[in-house]
Design a protein around this motif. Structure first.
Motif: not given
Length: 146
Positions: A10-11, A42-43, A116-120
């Protein structure tokens, strides 16, 4: 995907940061081999997007690109794949009037308040990019991890 599973990261990107280059930097810095966007909220205040070529039209790649500057958007969706070899991202941006604009992320996606980004990351695969003469783009090539 095999039995190796998925690793999750998460970043959060801050105001003024550029989203595409920031994601590519995150992937390279952590040496992620087969990353993908799980979710993003987000925006943003600007974006440069490429649109699909209308059927039957001979449109150049540059004619399909449009920049949106100094307009506040909500990130409604961000999807795609990421690797050290490159990325392929599509985004849907919501306007204040409820309409949306969507397309292939070229760049200049500048965060307004937060992203807010969740990366797999698939632990069983490696994402590579190879030139495809049919599409004239570097397309995804999936390899098995050893």
């Amino acid at each position: 995907m095999g039995t190796r599973g998925v690793q999750v990261y998460t970043v959060r990107f801050l105001p003024g940061q550029e989203l595409k280059s920031g994601l590519e930097h995150f992937v390279k810095q952590r040496q992620l081999q087969a990353a993908f966007i799980m979710t993003c909220v987000g925006s943003v205040q600007s974006a440069t997007l490429r649109f699909a070529t209308p059927a039957g039209e001979n449109t150049s790649k540059t004619e399909m690109v449009k920049s949106f500057d100094n307009e506040n958007f909500e990130i409604c969706s961000l999807v795609g794949t990421l690797s050290p070899m490159g990325s392929h991202l599509h985004i849907v941006l919501g306007r204040a009037d409820g309409s949306v604009v969507a397309g292939h992320v070229v760049g200049n996606v500048t965060v307004q308040t937060t992203a807010e980004v969740v990366i797999g990351e698939s632990m069983a695969e490696i994402y590579n990019r190879k030139y495809d003469p049919f599409t004239s783009y570097n397309e995804l090539a999936v390899l098995k991890r050893e």
